[in-house]
Design a protein around this motif. Structure first.
Motif, PDB file in Angstrom:
ATOM      1  N   ASP A 125       0.903  -1.112  -0.111  1.00  0.00           N
ATOM      2  CA  ASP A 125      -0.022   0.057  -0.029  1.00  0.00           C
ATOM      3  C   ASP A 125       0.769   1.286   0.053  1.00  0.00           C
ATOM      4  N   ALA A 126       0.634   2.168  -1.113  1.00  0.00           N
ATOM      5  CA  ALA A 126       1.556   3.198  -1.033  1.00  0.00           C
ATOM      6  C   ALA A 126       1.187   4.282  -0.029  1.00  0.00           C
ATOM      7  N   PHE A 159       8.594   7.497  -1.917  1.00  0.00           N
ATOM      8  CA  PHE A 159       7.451   6.963  -2.224  1.00  0.00           C
ATOM      9  C   PHE A 159       7.421   5.487  -1.531  1.00  0.00           C
ATOM     10  N   PRO A 160       7.391   5.692  -0.175  1.00  0.00           N
ATOM     11  CA  PRO A 160       7.505   4.289   0.449  1.00  0.00           C
ATOM     12  C   PRO A 160       6.165   3.649   0.368  1.00  0.00           C
ATOM     13  N   VAL A 161       6.241   2.221   0.591  1.00  0.00           N
ATOM     14  CA  VAL A 161       4.938   1.448   0.508  1.00  0.00           C
ATOM     15  C   VAL A 161       5.001   0.807   1.848  1.00  0.00           C
ATOM     16  N   THR A 162       3.929   0.357   2.324  1.00  0.00           N
ATOM     17  CA  THR A 162       3.633  -0.622   3.513  1.00  0.00           C
ATOM     18  C   THR A 162       3.538  -1.922   2.979  1.00  0.00           C
ATOM     19  N   VAL A 163       4.283  -2.776   3.439  1.00  0.00           N
ATOM     20  CA  VAL A 163       4.266  -4.269   2.694  1.00  0.00           C
ATOM     21  C   VAL A 163       3.876  -5.226   3.764  1.00  0.00           C
ATOM     22  N   ALA A 164       2.940  -6.074   3.645  1.00  0.00           N
ATOM     23  CA  ALA A 164       2.558  -7.148   4.275  1.00  0.00           C
ATOM     24  C   ALA A 164       2.282  -8.566   3.827  1.00  0.00           C
ATOM     25  N   LEU A 192       8.450  -4.947  -4.794  1.00  0.00           N
ATOM     26  CA  LEU A 192       7.469  -3.854  -4.731  1.00  0.00           C
ATOM     27  C   LEU A 192       8.109  -2.493  -4.305  1.00  0.00           C
ATOM     28  N   ARG A 193       8.801  -2.680  -3.215  1.00  0.00           N
ATOM     29  CA  ARG A 193       9.349  -1.402  -2.685  1.00  0.00           C
ATOM     30  C   ARG A 193      10.201  -0.696  -3.691  1.00  0.00           C
ATOM     31  N   GLU A 194      11.149  -1.575  -4.399  1.00  0.00           N
ATOM     32  CA  GLU A 194      12.130  -0.719  -5.535  1.00  0.00           C
ATOM     33  C   GLU A 194      11.445  -0.387  -6.621  1.00  0.00           C
ATOM     34  N   ALA A 206       9.169  16.901   4.300  1.00  0.00           N
ATOM     35  CA  ALA A 206       8.344  16.261   4.943  1.00  0.00           C
ATOM     36  C   ALA A 206       7.990  14.874   4.516  1.00  0.00           C
ATOM     37  N   ALA A 207       7.840  14.840   3.284  1.00  0.00           N
ATOM     38  CA  ALA A 207       7.385  13.469   2.464  1.00  0.00           C
ATOM     39  C   ALA A 207       8.570  12.687   2.297  1.00  0.00           C
ATOM     40  N   GLY A 208       9.778  12.981   2.966  1.00  0.00           N
ATOM     41  CA  GLY A 208      10.928  12.183   2.950  1.00  0.00           C
ATOM     42  C   GLY A 208      10.868  11.133   3.978  1.00  0.00           C
ATOM     43  N   GLU A 209      10.093  11.433   5.052  1.00  0.00           N
ATOM     44  CA  GLU A 209       9.649  10.666   6.178  1.00  0.00           C
ATOM     45  C   GLU A 209       8.709   9.556   5.748  1.00  0.00           C
ATOM     46  N   THR A 210       8.816   8.505   6.774  1.00  0.00           N
ATOM     47  CA  THR A 210       8.069   7.205   6.460  1.00  0.00           C
ATOM     48  C   THR A 210       6.678   7.792   6.780  1.00  0.00           C
TER      49      THR A 210
END
Length: 550
Positions: free
Chosen positions: A318-319, A536-541, A517-519, A339-343
């Protein structure tokens, strides 16, 4: 033939034809064999409609790497300001314009685009027209990237349907029984729905109300002393009355029954797979739609039925806070990019001192992007504007353009539609000598509504472009992991909704898929915005059941 060859496919009178590198046309007797043989040379396939051609190939075990969808690309080139001076954009409407049109946003009919029904003409000629339009555009690389992304999105949509989302029919039935009660006889309500209806009627002094009829329900609610103008759950929740709780509960159950009940299960799940019919570019912003099945809204109550095959898992990505990050990138606001550089971007906004809580940061940003200029979001907007002037100014400028009846563009050039003729007439009437106060107020309301649309169009549309680039990168990376096997026998995409993807893969491959997915998300950001854009970090599960992903 070189690896860069272009093959245009056509279908006339039950016969397939191929034109290679715009050259001599030849008849194709066995389409699947022809495409499979040529695919080894990595050509660009050109056809009128991916949703017609590609499922036929997939059914024969043939997958292609890339294509050019003339129908989807025509829509973009017709409307983009970057190609507005092209012969294609200025030509009369023809059969190529008579394809499935994007959905109009719920605020109203925002464009007019009609053509007399007739078959599209020669795809080779159309491809040449489109390439000429791109070459003569203000920024050919920008337009080319959008067309490539839209076309690969169409390939992915067909592959998602072919692969299907694993679905446990028995578990779905159990979930429905738990929430609704046992499946009723035709014409009857499930037990839990009926009991909830009984509580509602008791709260309304025994009134024999039919909650499935909005007109009747509204009349009964008003008779009970509730001053309501609609039966929306948002308006109902503002009232304190014994009937509100059972009514909202009934609406929730009724929604589940109609959208994902037993009839849905029998219609949309086949061979243990939910095969969604996605429509790439189905919304004017470029977001996908569906032509049935409600794939973009799978409620939490039934996600427990989405269970991976034995020995397999889902990798769900999820982005994180995609649209605020897109706004930071589009505007080039250095403080917001930081600010967007933070998780967690919202926590970073709080840390900057712009607002005091994470909830306020979220409310303020959503208000800035969606036009929430009143209430709490309206009070927070000036604080965000002081902290991030370029970002807030960017969406404000887009809104002002819309209020004037103008058009705005996404990062890659997808362009917002013009208002309809009634909109322009209302603005002219409001500025005429005989304008009435009511007419002026109505015109101002219409102008502001369209301004809210263009304000969000630039952000939502660019987010859709980022998502397409992410999907394309994922598809390419998963293909590399798979090697030469059929794509559904290894890690493959099975679901997509706006900023979330689901990959079905053997459990031992999950770590590799998580990495890819992250790359791919980072690569999509660089492709659109270069190295100066935000992360553009993504949360992965990794889960066995989709219900466990969040």
């Amino acid at each position: 033939m070189t690896a860069a060859s272009t093959i245009v496919l056509d279908h006339r009178s039950g016969t397939f034809f191929a034109s290679i590198d715009d050259g001599r046309e030849r008849e194709v007797r066995d389409l699947a064999s022809f495409v499979a043989d040529r695919e080894r040379e990595r050509p660009r396939w050109v056809w009128d409609d991916t949703s017609w051609w590609y499922p036929r190939l997939l059914a024969e075990g043939v997958r292609v790497e890339r294509c050019f969808d003339l129908r989807l690309c025509r829509t973009i080139l017709r409307r983009s300001l970057l190609t507005a001076e092209s012969e294609l954009a200025r030509a009369p409407l023809d059969g190529w314009d008579n394809a499935r049109a994007p959905e109009v946003p719920p605020s109203g009919a925002l464009f007019e685009f009609e053509a007399a029904p007739r078959e599209p003409d020669d795809p080779v000629a159309e491809f040449r027209r489109q390439r000429t339009a791109v070459a003569g555009s203000a920024e050919p690389p920008r337009v080319d990237l959008l067309l490539a992304a839209e076309s690969v999105g169409a390939l992915i949509a067909s592959e998602l349907n072919h692969a299907g989302l694993p679905w446990d029919v028995e578990r779905h039935g159990e979930l429905l029984t738990e929430v609704l009660g046992a499946r009723p006889s035709p014409g009857q309500r499930p037990l839990h729905m009926q009991r909830t209806l009984d509580r509602l009627r008791a709260a309304l002094d025994g009134a024999e109300v039919n909650p499935d009829s909005p007109v009747e329900l509204l009349r009964v609610l008003r008779r009970a002393g509730l001053d309501v103008s609609s039966t929306s759950k948002w308006e109902l929740a503002e009232h304190d009355h014994p009937a509100i709780e059972p009514l909202l509960e009934y609406k929730r159950l009724a929604r589940l029954l109609s959208a994902n009940g037993w009839n849905w299960l029998e219609t949309w799940v086949r061979d243990g797979r939910f095969r969604a019919d996605f429509v790439p570019g189905g919304v004017v912003t470029g977001r996908w739609a569906t032509s049935g099945g409600g794939a973009l809204q799978l409620p939490k109550q039934i996600r427990g039925a989405v269970i991976a095959d034995p020995g397999w898992v889902f990798v769900v990505a999820d982005a994180s806070q995609l649209e605020p990050r897109i706004l930071a990138a589009l505007s080039g606001d250095r403080s917001m990019i930081a600010a967007a550089g933070e998780t967690d971007m919202y926590n970073a906004i709080v840390a900057s001192g712009a607002v005091d809580t994470r909830e306020h940061a979220k409310i303020g940003m959503l208000g800035a992007m969606y036009g929430g200029t009143t209430g709490q979001s309206g009070r927070l907007l000036p604080r965000l504007a002081r902290a991030y002037p370029r970002a807030i100014g960017f969406v404000e400028d887009a809104a002002r353009t819309g209020e004037r009846g103008g058009q705005v563009m996404t990062r890659l050039g997808r362009t917002s539609p013009l208002p309809d003729t009634a909109w322009f007439q209302s603005q002219r009437d409001a500025s005429s000598e005989g304008a009435t106060p009511a007419g002026v107020a109505a015109a101002r309301t219409r102008a502001r509504a369209f301004g809210r649309f263009t304000r969000n169009f630039v952000v939502q549309g660019t987010a859709a472009e980022w998502a397409l680039c992410w999907l394309a990168g994922i598809r390419q990376r998963l293909s590399a992991l798979a090697g030469h096997g059929w794509f559904t026998t290894s890690a493959h995409l099975v679901f997509f909704v706006h900023d979330e993807v689901v990959v079905h893969c053997p459990i031992e491959h999950a770590p590799d898929v998580e990495r890819e997915l992250r790359e791919a998300a980072s690569a999509a950001g660089r492709l659109l915005f270069g190295d100066a854009g935000p992360s553009f970090p993504v949360t992965v599960a990794t889960v066995r059941s989709y219900a466990d992903a969040k």
